[in-house]
Design a protein around this motif. Sequence first.
Motif, PDB file in Angstrom:
ATOM      1  N   UNK A  25      35.367  20.523  44.565  1.00 42.74           N
ATOM      2  CA  UNK A  25      34.275  20.776  43.617  1.00 42.74           C
ATOM      3  C   UNK A  25      33.711  22.180  43.806  1.00 42.74           C
ATOM      4  N   UNK A  26      33.547  22.583  45.066  1.00 40.55           N
ATOM      5  CA  UNK A  26      33.033  23.922  45.358  1.00 40.55           C
ATOM      6  C   UNK A  26      33.981  25.006  44.844  1.00 40.55           C
ATOM      7  N   UNK A  27      35.263  24.867  45.152  1.00 42.49           N
ATOM      8  CA  UNK A  27      36.240  25.880  44.750  1.00 42.49           C
ATOM      9  C   UNK A  27      36.420  25.912  43.235  1.00 42.49           C
ATOM     10  N   UNK A  28      36.424  24.755  42.593  1.00 42.82           N
ATOM     11  CA  UNK A  28      36.611  24.718  41.136  1.00 42.82           C
ATOM     12  C   UNK A  28      35.422  25.327  40.410  1.00 42.82           C
ATOM     13  N   UNK A  29      34.218  25.005  40.843  1.00 50.08           N
ATOM     14  CA  UNK A  29      33.049  25.576  40.168  1.00 50.08           C
ATOM     15  C   UNK A  29      32.916  27.075  40.460  1.00 50.08           C
ATOM     16  N   UNK A  30      33.264  27.494  41.662  1.00 53.69           N
ATOM     17  CA  UNK A  30      33.246  28.927  41.967  1.00 53.69           C
ATOM     18  C   UNK A  30      34.284  29.670  41.138  1.00 53.69           C
ATOM     19  N   UNK A  31      35.437  29.060  40.962  1.00 53.15           N
ATOM     20  CA  UNK A  31      36.486  29.673  40.152  1.00 53.15           C
ATOM     21  C   UNK A  31      36.040  29.826  38.698  1.00 53.15           C
ATOM     22  N   UNK A  32      35.414  28.794  38.166  1.00 58.81           N
ATOM     23  CA  UNK A  32      34.929  28.856  36.785  1.00 58.81           C
ATOM     24  C   UNK A  32      33.864  29.933  36.623  1.00 58.81           C
ATOM     25  N   UNK A  33      32.933  29.992  37.571  1.00 52.49           N
ATOM     26  CA  UNK A  33      31.875  30.989  37.485  1.00 52.49           C
ATOM     27  C   UNK A  33      32.423  32.405  37.644  1.00 52.49           C
ATOM     28  N   UNK A  34      33.321  32.592  38.596  1.00 53.69           N
ATOM     29  CA  UNK A  34      33.910  33.919  38.794  1.00 53.69           C
ATOM     30  C   UNK A  34      34.724  34.369  37.580  1.00 53.69           C
ATOM     31  N   UNK A  84      42.313  37.365  31.059  1.00 52.66           N
ATOM     32  CA  UNK A  84      43.449  36.840  31.828  1.00 52.66           C
ATOM     33  C   UNK A  84      43.381  37.297  33.288  1.00 52.66           C
ATOM     34  N   UNK A  85      43.045  38.552  33.515  1.00 50.92           N
ATOM     35  CA  UNK A  85      42.946  39.055  34.881  1.00 50.92           C
ATOM     36  C   UNK A  85      41.795  38.389  35.644  1.00 50.92           C
ATOM     37  N   UNK A  86      40.684  38.149  34.969  1.00 48.12           N
ATOM     38  CA  UNK A  86      39.542  37.487  35.609  1.00 48.12           C
ATOM     39  C   UNK A  86      39.905  36.063  36.015  1.00 48.12           C
ATOM     40  N   UNK A  87      40.637  35.354  35.169  1.00 46.09           N
ATOM     41  CA  UNK A  87      41.028  33.979  35.482  1.00 46.09           C
ATOM     42  C   UNK A  87      41.998  33.955  36.660  1.00 46.09           C
ATOM     43  N   UNK A  88      42.974  34.846  36.661  1.00 46.79           N
ATOM     44  CA  UNK A  88      43.939  34.883  37.761  1.00 46.79           C
ATOM     45  C   UNK A  88      43.250  35.260  39.071  1.00 46.79           C
ATOM     46  N   UNK A  89      42.379  36.247  39.033  1.00 42.39           N
ATOM     47  CA  UNK A  89      41.657  36.666  40.236  1.00 42.39           C
ATOM     48  C   UNK A  89      40.766  35.550  40.761  1.00 42.39           C
ATOM     49  N   UNK A  90      40.032  34.897  39.871  1.00 40.07           N
ATOM     50  CA  UNK A  90      39.154  33.802  40.284  1.00 40.07           C
ATOM     51  C   UNK A  90      39.957  32.642  40.862  1.00 40.07           C
TER      52      UNK A  90
END
Length: 92
Positions: free
Chosen positions: A25-34, A43-49
């Motif tokens: 949950x922590x990693x998924x929500x951090x990924x979405x926010x990042x 696309x680059x933001x999604x891959x980096x996050x």
Amino acid sequence: MNTMPRSPLFSATSRACAAIAGGYAFAASASALLALCLPLPRADAVVTATLLSFALYAAAALRAFAAPSAWRAWAELLLPALAMALAARGLA
């Protein structure tokens, strides 16, 4: 008031569940926010996050076992996850 049993097996099981579910949950929500906040093309933001989320998941799992209690492990993973998920939903 601490009402959790103090059994070592229960504590280890609770921490393992916190590491798995809370870490996810922590990693998924951090990924979405990042992905929404990084100043890169979409696309680059999604891959980096997504790549950063693997390191965050590992750190969250380590923190679940380093926390002083099982309650604290759950709280330290789920409260920031909830805050980041709400922030990501507000930005989307």
